[in-house]
Design an enzyme around this catalytic site. Structure first.
Site, mmCIF file in Angstrom:
data_model
loop_
_atom_site.group_PDB
_atom_site.id
_atom_site.type_symbol
_atom_site.label_atom_id
_atom_site.label_comp_id
_atom_site.label_asym_id
_atom_site.label_seq_id
_atom_site.Cartn_x
_atom_site.Cartn_y
_atom_site.Cartn_z
ATOM 1 C CG PHE A 47 -1.511 1.221 1.682
ATOM 2 C CD1 PHE A 47 -2.087 2.124 0.793
ATOM 3 C CD2 PHE A 47 -1.485 1.544 3.048
ATOM 4 C CE1 PHE A 47 -2.617 3.324 1.257
ATOM 5 C CE2 PHE A 47 -2.011 2.736 3.504
ATOM 6 C CZ PHE A 47 -2.574 3.631 2.606
ATOM 7 C CB THR A 62 0.134 -7.922 2.059
ATOM 8 O OG1 THR A 62 1.347 -7.188 2.298
ATOM 9 C CG2 THR A 62 -0.143 -8.827 3.240
ATOM 10 C CG ASP A 82 11.161 -13.797 3.045
ATOM 11 O OD1 ASP A 82 11.504 -12.922 3.871
ATOM 12 O OD2 ASP A 82 10.308 -14.666 3.278
ATOM 13 C CB SER A 92 4.241 1.220 13.781
ATOM 14 O OG SER A 92 2.920 1.271 14.267
ATOM 15 C CE1 TYR A 99 3.625 -3.876 12.113
ATOM 16 C CE2 TYR A 99 2.910 -2.372 13.848
ATOM 17 C CZ TYR A 99 3.276 -2.601 12.535
ATOM 18 O OH TYR A 99 3.300 -1.548 11.640
ATOM 19 C CE LYS A 113 6.848 -2.047 11.466
ATOM 20 N NZ LYS A 113 7.520 -1.896 10.170
ATOM 21 C CB ILE A 162 -19.101 2.583 15.288
ATOM 22 C CG1 ILE A 162 -19.085 3.369 13.990
ATOM 23 C CG2 ILE A 162 -18.356 3.323 16.400
ATOM 24 C CD1 ILE A 162 -19.164 4.858 14.133
ATOM 25 C CG PHE A 163 -15.682 -2.456 16.836
ATOM 26 C CD1 PHE A 163 -16.544 -3.528 17.099
ATOM 27 C CD2 PHE A 163 -15.020 -2.435 15.620
ATOM 28 C CE1 PHE A 163 -16.728 -4.545 16.166
ATOM 29 C CE2 PHE A 163 -15.197 -3.442 14.683
ATOM 30 C CZ PHE A 163 -16.056 -4.495 14.959
HETATM 31 P P1 NAD Z 1 1.460 -3.613 3.156
HETATM 32 O O1 NAD Z 1 1.179 -4.941 3.744
HETATM 33 O O2 NAD Z 1 0.583 -3.104 2.066
HETATM 34 O O3 NAD Z 1 2.969 -3.553 2.634
HETATM 35 C C1 NAD Z 1 3.994 -4.380 3.122
HETATM 36 C C2 NAD Z 1 4.763 -4.918 1.918
HETATM 37 O O4 NAD Z 1 5.851 -5.719 2.395
HETATM 38 C C3 NAD Z 1 3.918 -5.819 1.018
HETATM 39 O O5 NAD Z 1 4.147 -5.481 -0.337
HETATM 40 C C4 NAD Z 1 4.423 -7.228 1.328
HETATM 41 O O6 NAD Z 1 4.240 -8.112 0.251
HETATM 42 C C5 NAD Z 1 5.872 -6.951 1.659
HETATM 43 N N1 NAD Z 1 6.499 -7.958 2.526
HETATM 44 C C6 NAD Z 1 6.007 -8.495 3.661
HETATM 45 N N2 NAD Z 1 6.864 -9.392 4.179
HETATM 46 C C7 NAD Z 1 7.954 -9.409 3.358
HETATM 47 C C8 NAD Z 1 9.171 -10.133 3.357
HETATM 48 N N3 NAD Z 1 9.457 -11.028 4.309
HETATM 49 N N4 NAD Z 1 10.049 -9.904 2.361
HETATM 50 C C9 NAD Z 1 9.772 -9.006 1.365
HETATM 51 N N5 NAD Z 1 8.627 -8.304 1.310
HETATM 52 C C10 NAD Z 1 7.734 -8.499 2.303
HETATM 53 O O7 NAD Z 1 1.484 -2.581 4.379
HETATM 54 P P2 NAD Z 1 1.637 -0.995 4.417
HETATM 55 O O8 NAD Z 1 0.480 -0.477 5.152
HETATM 56 O O9 NAD Z 1 1.971 -0.471 3.076
HETATM 57 O O10 NAD Z 1 2.901 -0.867 5.383
HETATM 58 C C11 NAD Z 1 4.179 -0.447 4.935
HETATM 59 C C12 NAD Z 1 5.058 -0.229 6.158
HETATM 60 O O11 NAD Z 1 4.537 0.810 6.969
HETATM 61 C C13 NAD Z 1 5.173 -1.466 7.061
HETATM 62 O O12 NAD Z 1 6.498 -1.531 7.561
HETATM 63 C C14 NAD Z 1 4.197 -1.148 8.184
HETATM 64 O O13 NAD Z 1 4.533 -1.828 9.359
HETATM 65 C C15 NAD Z 1 4.369 0.351 8.297
HETATM 66 N N6 NAD Z 1 3.226 1.028 8.921
HETATM 67 C C16 NAD Z 1 2.019 1.106 8.270
HETATM 68 C C17 NAD Z 1 0.963 1.792 8.879
HETATM 69 C C18 NAD Z 1 -0.385 1.932 8.210
HETATM 70 O O14 NAD Z 1 -1.256 2.628 8.763
HETATM 71 N N7 NAD Z 1 -0.598 1.361 7.035
HETATM 72 C C19 NAD Z 1 1.119 2.362 10.149
HETATM 73 C C20 NAD Z 1 2.351 2.242 10.774
HETATM 74 C C21 NAD Z 1 3.408 1.598 10.145
HETATM 75 C C1 UD2 Z 2 -3.761 0.537 14.724
HETATM 76 C C2 UD2 Z 2 -3.359 -0.694 13.934
HETATM 77 C C3 UD2 Z 2 -3.365 -1.853 14.852
HETATM 78 C C4 UD2 Z 2 -2.463 -1.577 16.067
HETATM 79 C C5 UD2 Z 2 -2.945 -0.342 16.785
HETATM 80 C C6 UD2 Z 2 -1.984 0.007 17.929
HETATM 81 C C7 UD2 Z 2 -4.067 -0.515 11.631
HETATM 82 C C8 UD2 Z 2 -5.076 -0.882 10.606
HETATM 83 N N1 UD2 Z 2 -4.317 -0.952 12.870
HETATM 84 O O1 UD2 Z 2 -5.059 0.287 15.186
HETATM 85 O O2 UD2 Z 2 -2.934 -2.973 14.144
HETATM 86 O O3 UD2 Z 2 -1.133 -1.314 15.622
HETATM 87 O O4 UD2 Z 2 -2.940 0.755 15.861
HETATM 88 O O5 UD2 Z 2 -2.470 1.102 18.605
HETATM 89 O O6 UD2 Z 2 -3.047 0.107 11.329
HETATM 90 N N2 UD2 Z 2 -13.046 0.381 14.112
HETATM 91 C C9 UD2 Z 2 -14.424 0.408 13.999
HETATM 92 N N3 UD2 Z 2 -15.002 -0.304 12.989
HETATM 93 C C10 UD2 Z 2 -14.277 -1.023 12.087
HETATM 94 C C11 UD2 Z 2 -12.869 -1.046 12.207
HETATM 95 C C12 UD2 Z 2 -12.275 -0.325 13.230
HETATM 96 O O7 UD2 Z 2 -15.092 1.030 14.808
HETATM 97 O O8 UD2 Z 2 -14.876 -1.636 11.200
HETATM 98 C C13 UD2 Z 2 -12.425 1.176 15.188
HETATM 99 C C14 UD2 Z 2 -11.399 0.431 16.009
HETATM 100 O O9 UD2 Z 2 -12.015 -0.299 17.041
HETATM 101 C C15 UD2 Z 2 -10.561 1.608 16.519
HETATM 102 C C16 UD2 Z 2 -10.620 2.619 15.357
HETATM 103 O O10 UD2 Z 2 -11.718 2.234 14.566
HETATM 104 O O11 UD2 Z 2 -11.153 2.176 17.649
HETATM 105 C C17 UD2 Z 2 -9.375 2.619 14.495
HETATM 106 O O12 UD2 Z 2 -9.096 1.264 14.104
HETATM 107 P P1 UD2 Z 2 -7.863 0.848 13.166
HETATM 108 O O13 UD2 Z 2 -7.743 -0.611 13.237
HETATM 109 O O14 UD2 Z 2 -8.009 1.501 11.855
HETATM 110 O O15 UD2 Z 2 -6.637 1.577 13.832
HETATM 111 P P2 UD2 Z 2 -6.027 1.459 15.330
HETATM 112 O O16 UD2 Z 2 -5.324 2.751 15.573
HETATM 113 O O17 UD2 Z 2 -7.037 1.093 16.313
#
Ligand code: NAD
Ligand code: UD2
Length: 316
Positions: free
Chosen positions: A12, A36, A54, A120, A144, A148, A209-210
């Site tokens: 993503f 993913t 990987d 994160s 996780y 991190k 909504i939770f």
């Molecule tokens: P995502 O799952 O879409 O992207 C992760 C990518 O890493 C995928 O393309 C997956 O195929 C690849 N991957 C996973 N394991 C692998 C491995 N062993 N070797 C090679 N590739 C591998 O997730 P994202 O939301 O795009 O997250 C990207 C980064 O940002 C991650 O490090 C995630 O922890 C961090 N992050 C995301 C959020 C969020 O809100 N999306 C929040 C905090 C941190």
């Molecule tokens: C984020 C991460 C989670 C963990 C957490 C640590 C994502 C998607 N999730 O959770 O994995 O790292 O941070 O603090 O990055 N909710 C609803 N309805 C739904 C889905 C969610 O009400 O269908 C609520 C959920 O209960 C929470 C809020 O929405 O109160 C946000 O949820 P989230 O999973 O998008 O993100 P978060 O910050 O809780």
């Protein structure tokens, strides 16, 4: 020829970064195991080369660095699902911790110029202080978050210990096109937008909504995360540091529904369910450190939602 390495580039956030790098005229190498991530997330450009592999496969990472010459490493590959890390800590540790260590070692060995790591906000856990500052105590509560945080320490210490110019970024709640809404633990915005679009198409879809919906998060649009990644890459002051990446603004779930109602014209039925176990009531970033490097977000949550909504309607 120098390339920019994006691990997890087919995911993503990674795919948006790759797009921006290509727009800057850079040659990008995506290293991804497609667990993913998806090939169709990547731009169709001869500036993008893909190596399937990987990061926890040490010899493959070594071969990669022997074969290619990288200027910057953006390390985004991870098992990004907290739920998966709880179910399977060993496997996620291999990716989220060991993989980071291998990439760091190779980056030192091959004199990479910049190394930027996606950490994160999960490292803060459920400590009550708000807004979250980088200097606050941390409380990583899940495999996780522990991986991190440990990776983050290795990343920033690699500057002091080996002179590798590193930065760790703590992403808050990122949203935008290509985020997968299919799991109950997917980002709440991806789920809500998916349900709104389905219901507009006449499908039977509701929003849950939770809790009371008054919980808040710091939602940041993915294009602003990319902006932060590229800014930090150029910043000397970011070297050896840890920075929050958010907007500094708290948005509640009820606010999200108001915005979506305005954007879409109407909402599907909304149900309230008990709060999820372990759910945090409020989370918001203090972004003064990132602002100090020159960052300001370009999108409000409402503007980001509008872009996401249009994108999903066309592509979803
Ligand atoms: P995502 O799952 O879409 O992207 C992760 C990518 O890493 C995928 O393309 C997956 O195929 C690849 N991957 C996973 N394991 C692998 C491995 N062993 N070797 C090679 N590739 C591998 O997730 P994202 O939301 O795009 O997250 C990207 C980064 O940002 C991650 O490090 C995630 O922890 C961090 N992050 C995301 C959020 C969020 O809100 N999306 C929040 C905090 C941190
Ligand atoms: C984020 C991460 C989670 C963990 C957490 C640590 C994502 C998607 N999730 O959770 O994995 O790292 O941070 O603090 O990055 N909710 C609803 N309805 C739904 C889905 C969610 O009400 O269908 C609520 C959920 O209960 C929470 C809020 O929405 O109160 C946000 O949820 P989230 O999973 O998008 O993100 P978060 O910050 O809780």
């Amino acid at each position: 020829m120098k390339r920019t390495l994006v691990t997890g580039g087919a995911g993503f956030i990674g795919s948006h970064l790759v797009e921006a790098l290509v727009a800057q005229g850079r040659d990008v190498l995506v290293f991804d195991n497609f667990s993913t991530g998806k090939r169709e997330n990547l731009p169709d450009s001869n500036r993008v080369q893909v190596v399937e592999g990987d990061i926890s496969d040490k010899s493959h990472v070594e071969r990669l660095f022997r074969k290619f010459n990288f200027d910057t490493v953006f390390h985004l590959a991870a098992v990004a699902s907290v739920a998966k890390s709880v179910e399977n800590p060993e496997e996620t540790h291999r990716t989220n911790f060991d993989g980071t260590l291998y990439l760091l070692q190779e980056s030192v060995k091959h004199s990479v110029v910049r190394f930027i790591f996606a950490s994160s906000a999960a490292v803060y856990g459920d400590l009550p202080e708000l807004p979250k500052k980088e200097t606050d105590p941390v409380k990583p509560l899940t495999p996780y978050a522990v991986d991190k945080f440990a990776s983050e320490r290795y990343v920033v210490n690699a500057f002091e210990l080996y002179g590798l110019k590193t930065t760790a970024l703590r992403f808050f709640n990122v949203f935008g096109p290509r985020q997968d809404p299919s799991s109950p633990y997917s980002g709440v915005i991806s789920i809500f937008v998916d349900r709104v679009i389905k219901s507009l198409k006449g499908e039977d879809a509701g929003i849950t909504i939770f809790g009371d919906g008054k919980q808040t998060r710091d939602f940041i649009f993915v294009k602003d995360v990319v902006k932060a990644l590229l800014l930090v890459e150029r910043s000397h002051d970011a070297v050896g540091g840890v920075f929050n990446v958010g907007t500094g603004k708290a948005t509640s779930l009820l606010d999200l529904l108001d915005y979506l109602a305005k954007i879409a014209g109407r909402l599907p039925p909304v149900h309230f369910a008990p709060p999820r176990r372990g759910d945090i009531k409020h989370s918001v970033a203090d972004i003064s450190a990132l602002r100090g490097l020159g960052f300001s977000p370009s999108f409000t949550v409402e503007e980001g939602l509008r872009v996401l909504f249009e994108w999903e309607r066309e592509n979803g």
